[in-house]
Write a protein that holds these residues in place. Structure first.
Motif, PDB file in Angstrom:
ATOM      1  N   ARG A 169      -0.306 -10.454  19.832  1.00  0.00           N
ATOM      2  CA  ARG A 169       0.531 -10.044  18.987  1.00  0.00           C
ATOM      3  C   ARG A 169       0.903 -11.185  17.759  1.00  0.00           C
ATOM      4  NH1 ARG A 169       3.035  -8.582  23.638  1.00  0.00           N
ATOM      5  NH2 ARG A 169       4.352  -9.970  23.812  1.00  0.00           N
ATOM      6  N   ARG A 170       0.827 -12.247  18.168  1.00  0.00           N
ATOM      7  CA  ARG A 170       1.100 -13.200  16.906  1.00  0.00           C
ATOM      8  C   ARG A 170      -0.126 -13.289  15.791  1.00  0.00           C
ATOM      9  NH1 ARG A 170       2.163 -19.619  17.677  1.00  0.00           N
ATOM     10  NH2 ARG A 170       2.973 -18.719  19.715  1.00  0.00           N
ATOM     11  N   VAL A 171      -1.387 -12.946  16.393  1.00  0.00           N
ATOM     12  CA  VAL A 171      -2.533 -12.809  15.405  1.00  0.00           C
ATOM     13  C   VAL A 171      -2.248 -11.733  14.694  1.00  0.00           C
ATOM     14  CG1 VAL A 171      -4.806 -12.422  15.458  1.00  0.00           C
ATOM     15  CG2 VAL A 171      -4.024 -14.165  17.001  1.00  0.00           C
ATOM     16  N   ALA A 172      -2.069 -10.677  15.238  1.00  0.00           N
ATOM     17  CA  ALA A 172      -1.844  -9.270  14.639  1.00  0.00           C
ATOM     18  C   ALA A 172      -0.739  -9.395  13.399  1.00  0.00           C
ATOM     19  CB  ALA A 172      -1.375  -8.173  15.496  1.00  0.00           C
ATOM     20  N   ALA A 173       0.427 -10.080  13.765  1.00  0.00           N
ATOM     21  CA  ALA A 173       1.449 -10.214  12.845  1.00  0.00           C
ATOM     22  C   ALA A 173       0.932 -11.261  11.565  1.00  0.00           C
ATOM     23  CB  ALA A 173       2.524 -11.027  13.204  1.00  0.00           C
ATOM     24  N   LEU A 174       0.149 -12.270  11.856  1.00  0.00           N
ATOM     25  CA  LEU A 174      -0.328 -13.130  10.999  1.00  0.00           C
ATOM     26  C   LEU A 174      -1.411 -12.382  10.055  1.00  0.00           C
ATOM     27  CD1 LEU A 174      -0.898 -16.356  13.182  1.00  0.00           C
ATOM     28  CD2 LEU A 174       0.682 -16.071  11.168  1.00  0.00           C
ATOM     29  N   LYS A 211      -2.769  -9.744   4.866  1.00  0.00           N
ATOM     30  CA  LYS A 211      -3.292  -8.763   4.223  1.00  0.00           C
ATOM     31  C   LYS A 211      -2.054  -8.329   3.157  1.00  0.00           C
ATOM     32  CE  LYS A 211      -5.905  -6.672   7.824  1.00  0.00           C
ATOM     33  NZ  LYS A 211      -6.329  -5.747   8.585  1.00  0.00           N
ATOM     34  N   ARG A 212      -1.012  -8.526   3.322  1.00  0.00           N
ATOM     35  CA  ARG A 212       0.120  -8.221   2.211  1.00  0.00           C
ATOM     36  C   ARG A 212       0.025  -9.184   1.222  1.00  0.00           C
ATOM     37  NH1 ARG A 212       3.431  -7.304   6.839  1.00  0.00           N
ATOM     38  NH2 ARG A 212       4.353  -9.529   6.613  1.00  0.00           N
ATOM     39  N   ARG A 271      -0.732  -8.520  -2.723  1.00  0.00           N
ATOM     40  CA  ARG A 271      -0.015  -9.145  -3.953  1.00  0.00           C
ATOM     41  C   ARG A 271      -0.829  -9.846  -4.828  1.00  0.00           C
ATOM     42  NH1 ARG A 271       5.020 -11.859  -1.111  1.00  0.00           N
ATOM     43  NH2 ARG A 271       3.838 -11.244   0.623  1.00  0.00           N
ATOM     44  N   GLU A 272      -1.723 -10.807  -4.276  1.00  0.00           N
ATOM     45  CA  GLU A 272      -2.453 -11.697  -5.242  1.00  0.00           C
ATOM     46  C   GLU A 272      -3.531 -10.952  -5.968  1.00  0.00           C
ATOM     47  OE1 GLU A 272      -4.372 -14.415  -2.737  1.00  0.00           O
ATOM     48  OE2 GLU A 272      -2.572 -15.802  -2.354  1.00  0.00           O
ATOM     49  N   GLU A 273      -4.016  -9.864  -5.424  1.00  0.00           N
ATOM     50  CA  GLU A 273      -4.916  -9.000  -6.049  1.00  0.00           C
ATOM     51  C   GLU A 273      -4.316  -8.022  -7.283  1.00  0.00           C
ATOM     52  OE1 GLU A 273      -6.929  -6.388  -3.384  1.00  0.00           O
ATOM     53  OE2 GLU A 273      -8.054  -8.210  -2.646  1.00  0.00           O
ATOM     54  N   THR A 274      -3.247  -7.828  -7.159  1.00  0.00           N
ATOM     55  CA  THR A 274      -2.356  -7.127  -8.129  1.00  0.00           C
ATOM     56  C   THR A 274      -1.616  -7.723  -9.121  1.00  0.00           C
ATOM     57  OG1 THR A 274      -0.411  -6.831  -6.650  1.00  0.00           O
ATOM     58  CG2 THR A 274      -1.969  -5.180  -6.618  1.00  0.00           C
ATOM     59  N   SER A 275      -1.648  -9.299  -9.113  1.00  0.00           N
ATOM     60  CA  SER A 275      -0.850 -10.250  -9.727  1.00  0.00           C
ATOM     61  C   SER A 275      -1.585 -10.254 -11.139  1.00  0.00           C
ATOM     62  CB  SER A 275      -0.640 -11.556  -9.124  1.00  0.00           C
ATOM     63  OG  SER A 275      -0.215 -12.488  -9.998  1.00  0.00           O
ATOM     64  N   SER A 276      -1.086 -10.320 -12.347  1.00  0.00           N
ATOM     65  CA  SER A 276      -1.700 -10.657 -13.522  1.00  0.00           C
ATOM     66  C   SER A 276      -1.713 -12.207 -13.650  1.00  0.00           C
ATOM     67  CB  SER A 276      -1.142  -9.977 -14.552  1.00  0.00           C
ATOM     68  OG  SER A 276       0.275 -10.322 -14.730  1.00  0.00           O
TER      69      SER A 276
END
Length: 168
Positions: free
Chosen positions: A40-45, A50-51, A55-60
């Motif tokens: 579960r910890r791995v899934a949360a990480l 991914k989040r 965000r990094e991909e959408t950052s200008s």
């Protein structure tokens, strides 16, 4: 490993990190964590990764990425790092050796109980790199640290009279 997708590589890294954290918790006297709890910890990480990645991909904003520079031919490069725990009571150090082609040549990590200063952990990482090089008869070693203060200490010609001078 080179054939794995980025997501597969991330899952492997997060899995190893979760196992490492469970190991540290156990070493610190906590009860051994159940496998499903680690999963579960791995899934949360992974979700968090991914989040952040989205965000990094959408950052200008543009970011600079450090590019690894190989050592000269015939030399090994030891990339070192030291850190302190969140509580600030203990530290740790690590070293990774690579040759001029970037091939992995070895690594080590060490737990530093009671070491609470970042510069000290970084210096001890440097010392560990030199110790390993001596043990393995590596005559030409380039030690790379990301700590400017430590790099300056190591490059000084005069004797270091600070509290960490004995390590330098």
């Amino acid at each position: 490993m080179s054939e794995a997708s980025d997501d597969d590589k991330a899952a492997m890294i997060h899995g190893l990190y979760a196992l490492w954290m469970a190991r540290n918790d156990t070493r610190d006297g906590k009860r051994i964590e159940e496998a499903d709890s680690v999963a579960r910890r791995v899934a949360a990480l992974m979700d968090e990764w991914k989040r952040v990645r989205a965000r990094e991909e959408t950052s200008s904003r543009t970011t600079q990425h450090a590019i690894w520079e190989p050592p000269a031919t015939g030399w090994l490069k030891a990339n070192v790092d030291g850190a302190t725990s969140r509580s600030g009571q203990d530290g740790g150090a690590g070293v990774v050796f690579r040759d001029e082609l970037g091939a992995f040549r070895g690594a080590a990590s060490v737990f530093l109980p009671g070491i609470s200063q970042a510069e000290t952990t970084e210096l001890l990482a440097c010392r560990r790199a030199v110790q390993m090089a001596l043990q393995q008869d590596i005559p030409k070693l380039h030690v790379k640290t990301d700590c400017l203060v430590v790099a300056r200490m190591l490059n000084e010609k005069e004797r270091n009279l600070s509290t960490v001078g004995i390590i330098v």
